[in-house]
Every structure is written in structure tokens, then in C-alpha cells.
Design an enzyme around this catalytic site. Structure first.
Site, PDB file in Angstrom:
ATOM      1  N   CYS A  83       0.707  -1.412  -0.065  1.00 46.47           N
ATOM      2  CA  CYS A  83       0.185   0.101  -0.186  1.00 46.47           C
ATOM      3  C   CYS A  83       0.436   1.686   0.121  1.00 46.47           C
ATOM      4  O   CYS A  83       1.792   1.930   0.780  1.00 46.47           O
ATOM      5  CB  CYS A  83      -0.773   0.308   0.896  1.00 46.47           C
ATOM      6  SG  CYS A  83      -1.758   1.579   1.607  1.00 46.47           S
ATOM      7  N   CYS A  97       0.187   3.517   3.364  1.00 44.93           N
ATOM      8  CA  CYS A  97       0.773   2.748   5.096  1.00 44.93           C
ATOM      9  C   CYS A  97       1.864   3.264   5.271  1.00 44.93           C
ATOM     10  O   CYS A  97       2.599   3.535   4.538  1.00 44.93           O
ATOM     11  CB  CYS A  97       1.125   1.471   4.544  1.00 44.93           C
ATOM     12  SG  CYS A  97      -0.401   0.157   4.906  1.00 44.93           S
ATOM     13  N   HIS A 112      -4.477   0.186   8.067  1.00 43.72           N
ATOM     14  CA  HIS A 112      -4.755   0.090   6.659  1.00 43.72           C
ATOM     15  C   HIS A 112      -6.382  -0.561   6.364  1.00 43.72           C
ATOM     16  O   HIS A 112      -7.212  -0.293   5.395  1.00 43.72           O
ATOM     17  CB  HIS A 112      -3.932  -0.732   5.853  1.00 43.72           C
ATOM     18  CG  HIS A 112      -4.348  -1.145   4.511  1.00 43.72           C
ATOM     19  ND1 HIS A 112      -3.518  -0.058   3.393  1.00 43.72           N
ATOM     20  CD2 HIS A 112      -5.129  -2.370   4.196  1.00 43.72           C
ATOM     21  CE1 HIS A 112      -4.593  -0.856   2.290  1.00 43.72           C
ATOM     22  NE2 HIS A 112      -5.127  -1.869   2.743  1.00 43.72           N
ATOM     23  N   ASN A 154     -13.255   9.955  -1.670  1.00 48.94           N
ATOM     24  CA  ASN A 154     -13.818   9.117  -2.746  1.00 48.94           C
ATOM     25  C   ASN A 154     -14.127   8.162  -2.173  1.00 48.94           C
ATOM     26  O   ASN A 154     -12.411   7.345  -1.330  1.00 48.94           O
ATOM     27  CB  ASN A 154     -13.078   9.141  -4.157  1.00 48.94           C
ATOM     28  CG  ASN A 154     -13.467  10.149  -4.330  1.00 48.94           C
ATOM     29  OD1 ASN A 154     -14.226  10.603  -4.967  1.00 48.94           O
ATOM     30  ND2 ASN A 154     -12.534  10.304  -5.444  1.00 48.94           N
ATOM     31  N   SER A 169      -9.229   3.092  -5.900  1.00 53.87           N
ATOM     32  CA  SER A 169      -8.603   1.852  -5.303  1.00 53.87           C
ATOM     33  C   SER A 169      -7.607   1.330  -3.952  1.00 53.87           C
ATOM     34  O   SER A 169      -7.610   0.318  -3.943  1.00 53.87           O
ATOM     35  CB  SER A 169      -7.946   1.065  -6.623  1.00 53.87           C
ATOM     36  OG  SER A 169      -7.013   2.073  -6.909  1.00 53.87           O
ATOM     37  N   HIS A 180      -7.378   1.925   2.238  1.00 53.58           N
ATOM     38  CA  HIS A 180      -6.220   2.685   3.161  1.00 53.58           C
ATOM     39  C   HIS A 180      -7.659   4.469   2.883  1.00 53.58           C
ATOM     40  O   HIS A 180      -7.997   4.614   2.109  1.00 53.58           O
ATOM     41  CB  HIS A 180      -5.176   2.668   3.120  1.00 53.58           C
ATOM     42  CG  HIS A 180      -4.064   3.720   3.882  1.00 53.58           C
ATOM     43  ND1 HIS A 180      -3.447   2.516   4.536  1.00 53.58           N
ATOM     44  CD2 HIS A 180      -4.460   4.388   4.871  1.00 53.58           C
ATOM     45  CE1 HIS A 180      -2.631   3.083   6.040  1.00 53.58           C
ATOM     46  NE2 HIS A 180      -3.344   4.283   5.708  1.00 53.58           N
ATOM     47  N   HIS A 239      -8.442   7.481   3.463  1.00 54.18           N
ATOM     48  CA  HIS A 239      -7.330   9.068   3.774  1.00 54.18           C
ATOM     49  C   HIS A 239      -9.024   9.397   2.283  1.00 54.18           C
ATOM     50  O   HIS A 239      -9.263   9.220   2.137  1.00 54.18           O
ATOM     51  CB  HIS A 239      -6.622   8.417   2.188  1.00 54.18           C
ATOM     52  CG  HIS A 239      -6.541   7.929   0.873  1.00 54.18           C
ATOM     53  ND1 HIS A 239      -7.583   6.412   0.730  1.00 54.18           N
ATOM     54  CD2 HIS A 239      -6.902   8.345  -0.147  1.00 54.18           C
ATOM     55  CE1 HIS A 239      -7.412   6.522  -0.411  1.00 54.18           C
ATOM     56  NE2 HIS A 239      -7.443   7.849  -0.951  1.00 54.18           N
ATOM     57  N   GLN A 267      -8.651  13.508  -0.412  1.00 53.24           N
ATOM     58  CA  GLN A 267      -7.523  13.606  -1.065  1.00 53.24           C
ATOM     59  C   GLN A 267      -7.810  15.843  -0.886  1.00 53.24           C
ATOM     60  O   GLN A 267      -9.309  16.216  -0.001  1.00 53.24           O
ATOM     61  CB  GLN A 267      -7.906  14.035  -2.329  1.00 53.24           C
ATOM     62  CG  GLN A 267      -7.612  12.147  -2.627  1.00 53.24           C
ATOM     63  CD  GLN A 267      -7.719  12.934  -3.994  1.00 53.24           C
ATOM     64  OE1 GLN A 267      -7.083  13.138  -4.324  1.00 53.24           O
ATOM     65  NE2 GLN A 267      -7.564  11.324  -5.141  1.00 53.24           N
TER      66      GLN A 267
HETATM   67  P1  H2U Z   1      -7.948   8.019  -4.007  1.00 52.59           P
HETATM   68  O1  H2U Z   1      -8.526   8.857  -2.470  1.00 52.59           O
HETATM   69  O2  H2U Z   1      -9.725   8.768  -5.583  1.00 52.59           O
HETATM   70  O3  H2U Z   1      -8.150   6.777  -4.554  1.00 52.59           O
HETATM   71  O4  H2U Z   1      -6.795   8.850  -4.845  1.00 52.59           O
HETATM   72  C1  H2U Z   1      -5.776   8.925  -4.247  1.00 52.59           C
HETATM   73  C2  H2U Z   1      -4.584  10.214  -4.558  1.00 52.59           C
HETATM   74  O5  H2U Z   1      -3.506   9.259  -4.175  1.00 52.59           O
HETATM   75  C3  H2U Z   1      -4.756  10.108  -6.430  1.00 52.59           C
HETATM   76  O6  H2U Z   1      -4.940  11.448  -6.381  1.00 52.59           O
HETATM   77  C4  H2U Z   1      -2.415   9.929  -5.403  1.00 52.59           C
HETATM   78  C5  H2U Z   1      -3.150  10.084  -6.165  1.00 52.59           C
HETATM   79  O7  H2U Z   1      -2.835  10.923  -7.239  1.00 52.59           O
HETATM   80  N1  H2U Z   1      -1.689   9.066  -5.492  1.00 52.59           N
HETATM   81  C6  H2U Z   1       0.156   9.537  -4.726  1.00 52.59           C
HETATM   82  O8  H2U Z   1      -0.325  10.516  -4.275  1.00 52.59           O
HETATM   83  N2  H2U Z   1       0.917   9.505  -4.554  1.00 52.59           N
HETATM   84  C7  H2U Z   1       1.090   7.068  -4.648  1.00 52.59           C
HETATM   85  O9  H2U Z   1       2.309   6.811  -4.578  1.00 52.59           O
HETATM   86  C8  H2U Z   1      -0.425   6.862  -5.011  1.00 52.59           C
HETATM   87  C9  H2U Z   1      -0.930   7.882  -5.118  1.00 52.59           C
HETATM   88 ZN    ZN Z   2      -2.425   0.968   4.278  1.00 50.46          ZN
END
Ligand code: H2U
Ligand code: ZN
Length: 338
Positions: free
Chosen positions: A50, A53, A113, A153, A161, A164, A166, A168
Site C-alpha cells: 500500500c 501505509c 490500513h 472517494n 482503488s 487505506h 484517506h 484528498q
Molecule cells: P483516490 O482517493 O481517488 O484513491 O486517490 C488517491 C490519490 O493518491 C490520487 O490522487 C495519489 C493519487 O494521485 N497518489 C500519490 O500521491 N502517491 C502515490 O504513490 C500513489 C497515489
Molecule cells: Zn495502507
């Protein structure tokens, strides 16, 4: 007068000025979907693959610290960049474009996670609320940032996908479309009546109670009268507060409490982790006073009849106007009994 439990009608969303078509007679059909007990593999507490994590490497090459509560980082694939020139292009008022500076961040709610908001401890959720407030204030204080959009989301159905927990934050220099509509409506209401649109709406819903889903001392959750998504909800503080950083201690704990209870209720509805997009709408950070603004959250869940049957906004809805069969009152009733 038409019967809004039977007759097709349209309802106004006073926050956006848009109408939604409601066709309640179509739900007279017997309930076709079944509630599936979805056998999902439980998530591990720590997932070595992940990118969120603690201690793990992200796609951009950066490594997460071994964080123990919430953790915020700049999005490695940011949709906006702070150094973008803000110039405007305009050809005959038809081809119009503008450079859009901004900052995108990711907020991990917990080092665990496998947790979701519904399963987090109230004290840990309170830290998430404080992190949201801190980010709103910090990003909003920047000259080029006039709006801070905090959103989550959840679930593969909503394009997320990673399990974990989180969210944005996208912050930028112009009001996004939805916020701009709500800004105009709240301002017009205040100018016409010297009151707040959402204070007035909350008072109506508190009195009628038919669309009420959850409440505590400082917050209410309703399926809005004008909801588009079957189980859409709106979360409102009872007090007139323009933005999350102005919530007091009790209201911050109240927000943690109401979110936990709402999401647990969603998860119970179809006995499955309920997908959604949720987010805050609040005062712009343009340096002006915005007494017209009343902080709130919208939850937009796609599910319709079961953990697998979703609503699509297609056909008439893409070309003309959104439409729903299940009335908001019936949806609120289902959520109340979940
Ligand atoms: P979701 O919340 O839609 O899954 O998006 C996760 C965000 O995490 C996505 O905007 C960012 C992606 O750009 N991301 C990182 O900043 N670093 C990573 O290593 C993978 C994903
Ligand atoms: Zn995680």
C-alpha cells in the site's frame, strides 16, 4: 395539488438553482433487488504493497514516515501545481482558458490500513477533523488559493482503488462550478431576506423530520428534499458557521460522531462497505468576509438497490435533468431503519 408520493413532479435545489425530476409511481413496482451479504476479504492492518501505509514507498519514490495518527502529503500526481502562470486566454469570448495555480494533497486518516471512518475511535476521528480544519486554514491563507476542496472517494465503484482510509484536498485559485452555484444562491438569499439559506433549510427539516437521518447536539443529517442520488445526504452544523476552522470544540467532536454514525448506517443499509464521494462545501478563502456561507457536507453514494446495483446518470439525466424514482422521504426512512 399533486401527491408527491404518487405523481411525477420536479423539485428545486435552492443551493444550485437546478431541478430534479421525481417519478415516485415507478417504485410501486415490487422491490426487485436483494440485500447481498457480501463476503469480502478483510483488509490487513498493514499492507506492504500500500502506498499510504506508514514506512512504505510511494509511486513517486518518496517514502512515508512511520506516522502514528493522521498524515498529510502533497499528491505525487497533483492535478494542480502552485507555480502555474495565471494568465488568461480569450478569443472572441468563445475560446476562453486560464492558467490555474493550486495545491493537491492526500490526507491519511489513520496508520491502520483496515480502518474506515465507521470503525475509527472518536478521539482519532477528532484528529482527522482537526487536520481538515488545519489544512483548510493553511492552504486558504495562501494568496493564490481562493477555494479549498476537501473530499473523499470511497470504494472501487467511485474510482478509489486503495482501501487505506484517506481523503484528498484540491485547492485552487477559482471557485469550482458547484461551489460557485452555491455561493450565488446563498448570497442572493441573504440579500433578499437577510437570513441564511441553510439555517432556514435546517430549521424546516428539523420541524418536518421526514427526511432526517441522524442528529446530535450540533449536527443534522438529511436526505435533501432535492437529492439526486438515491441515498444522497447533506450534513449540516446547527450553528451558522462559514467554514470548518470556525467549529468549536463540541462541534468538532460532534462532526466526528455524526460522520461515524452516518457511515456505519450506510454500511448497514446493504450489509456492505458503502461506496460514496463525500466532501465539504464552505466559505471561499479569498480574504473577503462570507457571512452568506454555511458549512456543510454532501454525500453522493451511487448505490440504488443492493451492494452491486448502482444508479447511473445516463440518457435523460445526461441530456436533460437528473431523475429519481425513490423519493427522498422513502430513502430517509430506509436509512433510519438500517
Ligand atoms: P483516490 O482517493 O481517488 O484513491 O486517490 C488517491 C490519490 O493518491 C490520487 O490522487 C495519489 C493519487 O494521485 N497518489 C500519490 O500521491 N502517491 C502515490 O504513490 C500513489 C497515489
Ligand atoms: Zn495502507
Amino acid at each position: 395539488m399533486f401527491d408527491w408520493k404518487q405523481d411525477p413532479h420536479r423539485r428545486l435545489n435552492p443551493l444550485t438553482g437546478e431541478w430534479v425530476l421525481v417519478s415516485p409511481h415507478r417504485t410501486q413496482r415490487p422491490w426487485q433487488g436483494q440485500v447481498e451479504e457480501s463476503a469480502r476479504a478483510p483488509q490487513p492492518e498493514y499492507d506492504p504493497s500500500c502506498y499510504l501505509c506508514p514506512g512504505n514507498e510511494r509511486a513517486g519514490g518518496a517514502r512515508n514516515p512511520r506516522y502514528t495518527s493522521t498524515f498529510v502529503f502533497d499528491n505525487d500526481f497533483a492535478a494542480l501545481r502552485p507555480d502555474t502562470p495565471p494568465d488568461r486566454f480569450d478569443q472572441d469570448g468563445i475560446l476562453v482558458a486560464q492558467g490555474e495555480p493550486g495545491i493537491c494533497r492526500v490526507v491519511c486518516f489513520s496508520p491502520r490500513h483496515d480502518l474506515t471512518i465507521a470503525h475509527m475511535e472518536p478521539a482519532d476521528l477528532r484528529r482527522v477533523v482537526d487536520t481538515w480544519a488545519g489544512q483548510y486554514r493553511e492552504l486558504g491563507a495562501r494568496e493564490s488559493i481562493r477555494y479549498v476542496q476537501i473530499f473523499e472517494n470511497r470504494g472501487a465503484m467511485m474510482g478509489c482503488s486503495n482501501a487505506h482510509p484517506h481523503c484528498q484536498i484540491w485547492s485552487n485559485s477559482h471557485l469550482p462550478n458547484e461551489v460557485s452555484k452555491e455561493q450565488a444562491s446563498q448570497l442572493a438569499w441573504r440579500e433578499a431576506r437577510a437570513r441564511c439559506l441553510i439555517c432556514d433549510y435546517a430549521a424546516l427539516e428539523a420541524a418536518r423530520r421526514e427526511r432526517l437521518v441522524e442528529e446530535n447536539a450540533s449536527w443534522m443529517v438529511v436526505v435533501p428534499f432535492w437529492a439526486v442520488w438515491p441515498f444522497e445526504t447533506m450534513v449540516m452544523p446547527r450553528r451558522h458557521v462559514a467554514a470548518i476552522d470556525a467549529l468549536n470544540d463540541a462541534e468538532r467532536n460532534g462532526l466526528a460522531d455524526i460522520l461515524k454514525r452516518l457511515i456505519a448506517r450506510y454500511d448497514r443499509l446493504f450489509a456492505a462497505p458503502f461506496p460514496y464521494s463525500m466532501g465539504f462545501h464552505q466559505s471561499p478563502t479569498d480574504g473577503e468576509a462570507h457571512p452568506e456561507w454555511h458549512l456543510h457536507l454532501h454525500f453522493h453514494p451511487p448505490l440504488l438497490r443492493s451492494a452491486t446495483v448502482r444508479k447511473f446518470l445516463v440518457g435523460y439525466e445526461l441530456l436533460a435533468a437528473p431523475q429519481r424514482d425513490l423519493t427522498p422521504e422513502a430513502a430517509a426512512e430506509r436509512l433510519r431503519s438500517a
